[in-house]
Motif scaffolding. Structure first.
Motif, short mmCIF file in Angstrom:
data_model
loop_
_atom_site.label_atom_id
_atom_site.label_comp_id
_atom_site.label_asym_id
_atom_site.label_seq_id
_atom_site.Cartn_x
_atom_site.Cartn_y
_atom_site.Cartn_z
N PHE A 14 0.86 -1.18 0.00
CA PHE A 14 0.00 0.00 0.00
C PHE A 14 0.90 1.23 0.00
N THR A 15 0.64 2.15 -0.90
CA THR A 15 1.54 3.29 -1.07
C THR A 15 0.75 4.57 -1.25
N TYR A 16 1.09 5.59 -0.46
CA TYR A 16 0.51 6.92 -0.63
C TYR A 16 1.09 7.56 -1.89
N PRO A 17 0.40 8.57 -2.46
CA PRO A 17 0.93 9.25 -3.65
C PRO A 17 2.35 9.78 -3.48
N GLY A 18 2.70 10.19 -2.25
CA GLY A 18 4.05 10.71 -2.02
C GLY A 18 5.12 9.65 -1.93
N GLY A 19 4.73 8.37 -1.90
CA GLY A 19 5.71 7.29 -1.90
C GLY A 19 5.80 6.52 -0.61
N ASP A 20 5.31 7.07 0.52
CA ASP A 20 5.36 6.35 1.78
C ASP A 20 4.33 5.23 1.79
N GLY A 21 4.64 4.16 2.52
CA GLY A 21 3.69 3.06 2.59
C GLY A 21 4.27 1.87 3.29
N VAL A 22 3.71 0.71 3.01
CA VAL A 22 4.17 -0.54 3.60
C VAL A 22 4.09 -1.61 2.51
N SER A 23 5.07 -2.53 2.47
CA SER A 23 5.17 -3.46 1.36
C SER A 23 5.55 -4.86 1.83
N GLU A 24 5.64 -5.77 0.85
CA GLU A 24 6.06 -7.17 1.07
C GLU A 24 5.16 -7.89 2.06
N LEU A 25 3.86 -7.62 1.98
CA LEU A 25 2.90 -8.22 2.90
C LEU A 25 2.48 -9.59 2.36
N ASP A 26 2.76 -10.63 3.14
CA ASP A 26 2.40 -12.00 2.79
C ASP A 26 1.92 -12.71 4.05
N PHE A 27 0.63 -12.64 4.31
CA PHE A 27 0.09 -13.34 5.48
C PHE A 27 -1.43 -13.44 5.33
N ALA A 28 -2.04 -14.24 6.21
CA ALA A 28 -3.49 -14.43 6.18
C ALA A 28 -4.01 -14.54 7.60
N ILE A 29 -5.29 -14.18 7.77
CA ILE A 29 -5.95 -14.26 9.07
C ILE A 29 -7.20 -15.11 8.90
N ALA A 30 -7.36 -16.12 9.74
CA ALA A 30 -8.53 -16.99 9.70
C ALA A 30 -9.56 -16.52 10.73
N PRO A 31 -10.81 -16.97 10.62
CA PRO A 31 -11.82 -16.63 11.63
C PRO A 31 -11.35 -17.02 13.03
N GLY A 32 -11.54 -16.11 13.98
CA GLY A 32 -11.17 -16.38 15.37
C GLY A 32 -9.71 -16.16 15.70
N GLU A 33 -8.90 -15.73 14.73
CA GLU A 33 -7.50 -15.42 14.99
C GLU A 33 -7.32 -13.93 15.24
N ALA A 34 -6.35 -13.60 16.09
CA ALA A 34 -5.99 -12.21 16.34
C ALA A 34 -4.51 -12.02 15.99
N VAL A 35 -4.23 -10.98 15.20
CA VAL A 35 -2.87 -10.66 14.78
C VAL A 35 -2.47 -9.32 15.35
N ALA A 36 -1.37 -9.27 16.08
CA ALA A 36 -0.81 -8.01 16.57
C ALA A 36 0.15 -7.46 15.53
N VAL A 37 -0.09 -6.22 15.09
CA VAL A 37 0.80 -5.55 14.15
C VAL A 37 1.72 -4.64 14.96
N ILE A 38 3.01 -4.97 14.95
CA ILE A 38 3.98 -4.30 15.82
C ILE A 38 5.11 -3.72 14.98
N GLY A 39 5.52 -2.50 15.33
CA GLY A 39 6.63 -1.85 14.65
C GLY A 39 6.83 -0.46 15.22
N PRO A 40 7.93 0.21 14.84
CA PRO A 40 8.20 1.56 15.35
C PRO A 40 7.15 2.55 14.86
N ASN A 41 7.14 3.74 15.47
CA ASN A 41 6.31 4.82 14.95
C ASN A 41 6.69 5.12 13.51
N GLY A 42 5.69 5.34 12.67
CA GLY A 42 5.95 5.64 11.27
C GLY A 42 6.33 4.44 10.43
N ALA A 43 6.12 3.24 10.97
CA ALA A 43 6.54 2.02 10.27
C ALA A 43 5.53 1.53 9.24
#
Length: 258
Positions: A14-43
């Motif tokens: 996912f990329t904003y017009p200015g170029g910032d974003g997040v990439s290389e996403l390869d994962f899945a979430i099933a029903p009843g699963e919880a995923v914690a997304v962790i990283g520095p500020n601005g990550a």
């Protein structure tokens, strides 16, 4: 990856017009699963959530919502509930908690239909789920910050989502409201709701979540909490950043030559 995933990414960015974003996403979430997304500020944690909502463009790879395996559409996003990081209400506005939660039904109601019995029941159940039934008639702005946060969660739940996105939901909560929110997330998981939660709270990841996604402008690790949330992965994700892990605050060193 789970064959019955509620949400799936394959080489996505996912990329904003200015170029910032997040990439290389390869994962899945099933029903009843919880995923914690962790990283520095601005990550890119909030960017990821906004991308799922369709607010940041998908510029690479695939994202699918639901069981069909088709590319996510506007209609698919009706299955997604969202708790934002900041409360957007004027606390002086004369609106009750119940009315705020009813806003979660508006997508189903459309422009020309008044709330009916099913909508009122959904609101009642959502308030019960977050432990605020006794406050339904209270003015929203008169509630504590933690209660307002839980009220906004009830608004998201009133839409009966299959996937719930939460952006730093524990920021500023006192212990009773934190405990109430943790209990709510556990109930939702037991009911088969998939949860994607952005957080700085590593203890929360261990306490509530099944899986951890570490991001710093790209996916750096994903897997079960006990496997993914280790020192090597944290060092790679938080390079040069102060982070608290296992009740110790440390500054993760950068790699030589960077």
């Amino acid at each position: 990856m789970s064959p019955n995933a509620v949400l799936r990414f394959e080489g996505a960015a996912f990329t904003y017009p200015g170029g910032d974003g997040v990439s290389e996403l390869d994962f899945a979430i099933a029903p009843g699963e919880a995923v914690a997304v962790i990283g520095p500020n601005g990550a890119g944690k909030s960017t990821l959530l906004r991308g799922v909502l369709g607010l940041v463009p998908l510029t690479r790879g695939r994202m699918t919502l639901g069981d069909g395996g088709a590319e996510a559409s506007h209609a698919d996003r009706g299955m997604v509930g969202f708790l934002p990081q900041t409360i957007e209400f004027d606390v002086d506005f004369p609106i009750s908690l119940e009315q705020v939660v009813m806003q979660g039904r508006y997508r189903r109601l459309g422009l020309l239909r008044w709330p009916g019995r099913a909508d009122r029941e959904a609101v009642r159940h959502a308030l019960e789920t977050v432990g605020l039934s006794a406050f339904a008639g209270k003015r929203f702005g008169s509630l504590s910050g933690g209660q307002r946060q839980r009220g906004l969660l009830a608004r998201a739940l009133a839409a009966d989502p299959r996937l719930l996105l939460l952006d730093e939901p524990f920021n500023g909560l006192d212990q009773p409201n934190r405990d109430a929110l943790v209990a709510t997330l556990r109930r939702l998981k037991a009911d088969g709701v998939a949860v994607l939660v952005s957080t700085h709270d590593l203890e929360l990841a261990r306490e509530v979540c099944d899986l951890v996604l570490l991001v710093n402008r790209r996916q750096t690790a994903f897997g079960p909490v006990s496997d993914a949330l280790n020192l090597a992965n944290v060092q790679r994700c938080f390079e040069g950043v102060e982070v608290e892990i296992d009740e110790h605050t440390l500054v993760v060193p950068g790699h030589e030559g960077h």
